[in-house]
Design a protein around this motif. Structure first.
Motif, PDB file in Angstrom:
ATOM      1  N   GLU A 166    -104.086 -15.995  38.349  1.00 51.82           N
ATOM      2  CA  GLU A 166    -105.213 -16.720  37.778  1.00 51.82           C
ATOM      3  C   GLU A 166    -106.226 -16.979  38.888  1.00 51.82           C
ATOM      4  O   GLU A 166    -105.869 -17.473  39.949  1.00 51.82           O
ATOM      5  CB  GLU A 166    -104.754 -18.039  37.166  1.00 51.82           C
ATOM      6  CG  GLU A 166    -105.884 -18.847  36.574  1.00 51.82           C
ATOM      7  CD  GLU A 166    -105.408 -20.110  35.866  1.00 51.82           C
ATOM      8  OE1 GLU A 166    -106.248 -21.014  35.697  1.00 51.82           O
ATOM      9  OE2 GLU A 166    -104.226 -20.194  35.486  1.00 51.82           O
ATOM     10  N   THR A 167    -107.474 -16.636  38.630  1.00 50.43           N
ATOM     11  CA  THR A 167    -108.546 -16.879  39.596  1.00 50.43           C
ATOM     12  C   THR A 167    -109.742 -17.491  38.881  1.00 50.43           C
ATOM     13  O   THR A 167    -109.909 -17.329  37.668  1.00 50.43           O
ATOM     14  CB  THR A 167    -109.001 -15.575  40.291  1.00 50.43           C
ATOM     15  OG1 THR A 167    -109.420 -14.638  39.288  1.00 50.43           O
ATOM     16  CG2 THR A 167    -107.882 -14.967  41.127  1.00 50.43           C
ATOM     17  N   GLU A 168    -110.574 -18.179  39.647  1.00 51.58           N
ATOM     18  CA  GLU A 168    -111.769 -18.776  39.076  1.00 51.58           C
ATOM     19  C   GLU A 168    -112.913 -17.768  39.103  1.00 51.58           C
ATOM     20  O   GLU A 168    -113.221 -17.198  40.144  1.00 51.58           O
ATOM     21  CB  GLU A 168    -112.168 -20.039  39.840  1.00 51.58           C
ATOM     22  CG  GLU A 168    -113.372 -20.739  39.219  1.00 51.58           C
ATOM     23  CD  GLU A 168    -113.680 -22.071  39.874  1.00 51.58           C
ATOM     24  OE1 GLU A 168    -113.435 -23.100  39.227  1.00 51.58           O
ATOM     25  OE2 GLU A 168    -114.161 -22.063  41.019  1.00 51.58           O
ATOM     26  N   ALA A 169    -113.545 -17.560  37.949  1.00 50.18           N
ATOM     27  CA  ALA A 169    -114.719 -16.695  37.869  1.00 50.18           C
ATOM     28  C   ALA A 169    -115.988 -17.501  38.144  1.00 50.18           C
ATOM     29  O   ALA A 169    -116.945 -16.996  38.741  1.00 50.18           O
ATOM     30  CB  ALA A 169    -114.803 -16.039  36.495  1.00 50.18           C
ATOM     31  N   VAL A 228    -114.240 -21.562  34.568  1.00 44.34           N
ATOM     32  CA  VAL A 228    -113.991 -20.359  33.780  1.00 44.34           C
ATOM     33  C   VAL A 228    -113.005 -19.521  34.586  1.00 44.34           C
ATOM     34  O   VAL A 228    -113.252 -19.206  35.750  1.00 44.34           O
ATOM     35  CB  VAL A 228    -115.287 -19.574  33.499  1.00 44.34           C
ATOM     36  CG1 VAL A 228    -114.979 -18.299  32.721  1.00 44.34           C
ATOM     37  CG2 VAL A 228    -116.284 -20.444  32.738  1.00 44.34           C
ATOM     38  N   ARG A 229    -111.878 -19.196  33.964  1.00 39.77           N
ATOM     39  CA  ARG A 229    -110.775 -18.551  34.667  1.00 39.77           C
ATOM     40  C   ARG A 229    -110.529 -17.132  34.166  1.00 39.77           C
ATOM     41  O   ARG A 229    -110.736 -16.844  32.981  1.00 39.77           O
ATOM     42  CB  ARG A 229    -109.489 -19.367  34.478  1.00 39.77           C
ATOM     43  CG  ARG A 229    -109.625 -20.860  34.707  1.00 39.77           C
ATOM     44  CD  ARG A 229    -109.990 -21.228  36.093  1.00 39.77           C
ATOM     45  NE  ARG A 229    -108.858 -20.992  36.969  1.00 39.77           N
ATOM     46  CZ  ARG A 229    -108.805 -21.362  38.236  1.00 39.77           C
ATOM     47  NH1 ARG A 229    -109.832 -21.980  38.785  1.00 39.77           N
ATOM     48  NH2 ARG A 229    -107.758 -21.111  38.968  1.00 39.77           N
ATOM     49  N   ARG A 230    -110.109 -16.290  35.061  1.00 39.88           N
ATOM     50  CA  ARG A 230    -109.681 -14.932  34.712  1.00 39.88           C
ATOM     51  C   ARG A 230    -108.183 -14.867  34.980  1.00 39.88           C
ATOM     52  O   ARG A 230    -107.727 -15.210  36.074  1.00 39.88           O
ATOM     53  CB  ARG A 230    -110.426 -13.915  35.559  1.00 39.88           C
ATOM     54  CG  ARG A 230    -110.129 -12.511  35.165  1.00 39.88           C
ATOM     55  CD  ARG A 230    -110.990 -11.550  35.944  1.00 39.88           C
ATOM     56  NE  ARG A 230    -110.734 -10.215  35.433  1.00 39.88           N
ATOM     57  CZ  ARG A 230    -111.416  -9.159  35.783  1.00 39.88           C
ATOM     58  NH1 ARG A 230    -112.411  -9.267  36.646  1.00 39.88           N
ATOM     59  NH2 ARG A 230    -111.123  -7.986  35.277  1.00 39.88           N
ATOM     60  N   LEU A 231    -107.442 -14.447  33.975  1.00 41.22           N
ATOM     61  CA  LEU A 231    -105.982 -14.430  34.075  1.00 41.22           C
ATOM     62  C   LEU A 231    -105.435 -13.029  33.806  1.00 41.22           C
ATOM     63  O   LEU A 231    -105.920 -12.329  32.913  1.00 41.22           O
ATOM     64  CB  LEU A 231    -105.363 -15.393  33.061  1.00 41.22           C
ATOM     65  CG  LEU A 231    -105.690 -16.869  33.257  1.00 41.22           C
ATOM     66  CD1 LEU A 231    -106.918 -17.266  32.490  1.00 41.22           C
ATOM     67  CD2 LEU A 231    -104.517 -17.708  32.849  1.00 41.22           C
ATOM     68  N   ASP A 232    -104.454 -12.673  34.593  1.00 39.82           N
ATOM     69  CA  ASP A 232    -103.680 -11.449  34.356  1.00 39.82           C
ATOM     70  C   ASP A 232    -102.416 -11.917  33.658  1.00 39.82           C
ATOM     71  O   ASP A 232    -101.571 -12.581  34.262  1.00 39.82           O
ATOM     72  CB  ASP A 232    -103.365 -10.776  35.700  1.00 39.82           C
ATOM     73  CG  ASP A 232    -102.372  -9.629  35.586  1.00 39.82           C
ATOM     74  OD1 ASP A 232    -102.130  -9.131  34.463  1.00 39.82           O
ATOM     75  OD2 ASP A 232    -101.818  -9.232  36.630  1.00 39.82           O
ATOM     76  N   ASP A 247    -106.124  -8.523  30.534  1.00 44.32           N
ATOM     77  CA  ASP A 247    -107.081  -9.373  31.237  1.00 44.32           C
ATOM     78  C   ASP A 247    -107.529 -10.430  30.240  1.00 44.32           C
ATOM     79  O   ASP A 247    -108.011 -10.103  29.151  1.00 44.32           O
ATOM     80  CB  ASP A 247    -108.261  -8.518  31.700  1.00 44.32           C
ATOM     81  CG  ASP A 247    -109.207  -9.264  32.608  1.00 44.32           C
ATOM     82  OD1 ASP A 247    -108.752 -10.127  33.371  1.00 44.32           O
ATOM     83  OD2 ASP A 247    -110.422  -8.950  32.563  1.00 44.32           O
ATOM     84  N   TYR A 248    -107.338 -11.700  30.575  1.00 41.17           N
ATOM     85  CA  TYR A 248    -107.606 -12.801  29.648  1.00 41.17           C
ATOM     86  C   TYR A 248    -108.557 -13.779  30.318  1.00 41.17           C
ATOM     87  O   TYR A 248    -108.522 -13.941  31.534  1.00 41.17           O
ATOM     88  CB  TYR A 248    -106.282 -13.500  29.309  1.00 41.17           C
ATOM     89  CG  TYR A 248    -106.320 -14.389  28.103  1.00 41.17           C
ATOM     90  CD1 TYR A 248    -106.140 -13.872  26.831  1.00 41.17           C
ATOM     91  CD2 TYR A 248    -106.521 -15.758  28.233  1.00 41.17           C
ATOM     92  CE1 TYR A 248    -106.150 -14.694  25.716  1.00 41.17           C
ATOM     93  CE2 TYR A 248    -106.536 -16.586  27.123  1.00 41.17           C
ATOM     94  CZ  TYR A 248    -106.354 -16.053  25.871  1.00 41.17           C
ATOM     95  OH  TYR A 248    -106.366 -16.858  24.771  1.00 41.17           O
ATOM     96  N   HIS A 249    -109.407 -14.407  29.541  1.00 41.21           N
ATOM     97  CA  HIS A 249    -110.330 -15.404  30.085  1.00 41.21           C
ATOM     98  C   HIS A 249    -110.098 -16.738  29.382  1.00 41.21           C
ATOM     99  O   HIS A 249    -109.830 -16.778  28.181  1.00 41.21           O
ATOM    100  CB  HIS A 249    -111.783 -14.956  29.905  1.00 41.21           C
ATOM    101  CG  HIS A 249    -112.106 -13.758  30.728  1.00 41.21           C
ATOM    102  ND1 HIS A 249    -111.829 -12.482  30.319  1.00 41.21           N
ATOM    103  CD2 HIS A 249    -112.652 -13.657  31.960  1.00 41.21           C
ATOM    104  CE1 HIS A 249    -112.197 -11.632  31.252  1.00 41.21           C
ATOM    105  NE2 HIS A 249    -112.701 -12.321  32.267  1.00 41.21           N
TER     106      HIS A 249
END
Length: 179
Positions: free
Chosen positions: A8-11, A19-23, A33-35
């Motif tokens: 999980e990283t911050e976009a 707003v996060r981007r998750l694998d 790829d999930y947001h």
């Protein structure tokens, strides 16, 4: 079935949201790829009086360009309990100090896309302490008969999710003679 988050990283983010981007790996093994949005948690209060009225604020929400009645509510600050936040928000936004706050209902309004927790409390008394200190919240603050709420919801004069959940739970308690 449980999804597995690998990373999980911050976009993008600010003081209120991230707003996060998750694998993520779905239960069937497929990785996608999930947001998602991570928000600060919110506290609100249904404050009623001995005359069967509820304290509501008439306010404009610029994102939806809509006027509607809402409960006093706001973000839970670091080091603050949900009940403390609810009491603070009632005072700041209405100029009324709620009596004893009891947990009314907890909700997660969009758990598939954001993680905001909504804590709603109920106070059956309040004391006027002065004018609201928060000047940007509402045009009117009124005590409205709780019995008028269903028709107000039907007319879309109450549309905020946390307000709907809190008021409907309070009405249900009244109907069932609970609390």
């Amino acid at each position: 079935m449980q999804w597995l988050v690998h990373e999980e990283t911050e976009a993008w983010g600010n003081a209120w949201l991230s707003v996060r981007r998750l694998d993520v790996e779905q239960p069937d093994g497929q990785r996608i790829d999930y947001h998602a949005v991570r928000l600060k948690h919110v506290a609100a209060a249904v404050v009623t009086d001995g005359e069967g009225r509820v304290l509501l604020m008439w306010r404009h929400r610029f994102l939806t360009d809509r006027w509607a009645w809402e409960l006093p509510m706001g973000l839970i600050e670091p080091g603050e309990s949900p009940a403390e936040a609810a009491a603070r928000e009632v005072e700041e936004e209405t100029g009324w100090r709620p009596g004893e706050l009891r947990e009314l209902v907890y909700s997660e309004p969009a758990a598939g896309i954001m993680d905001s927790a909504h804590h709603v409390f109920r106070a059956r008394t309040a004391t006027r302490i002065g004018e609201p200190t928060e000047q940007n919240e509402s045009d009117r603050i009124e005590w409205i008969p709780l019995g008028d709420v269903p028709a107000m919801i039907q007319r879309q004069e109450i549309v905020s999710g946390i307000t709907l959940v809190g008021l409907q739970q309070a009405l249900l308690q009244e109907l069932l003679g609970l609390g």
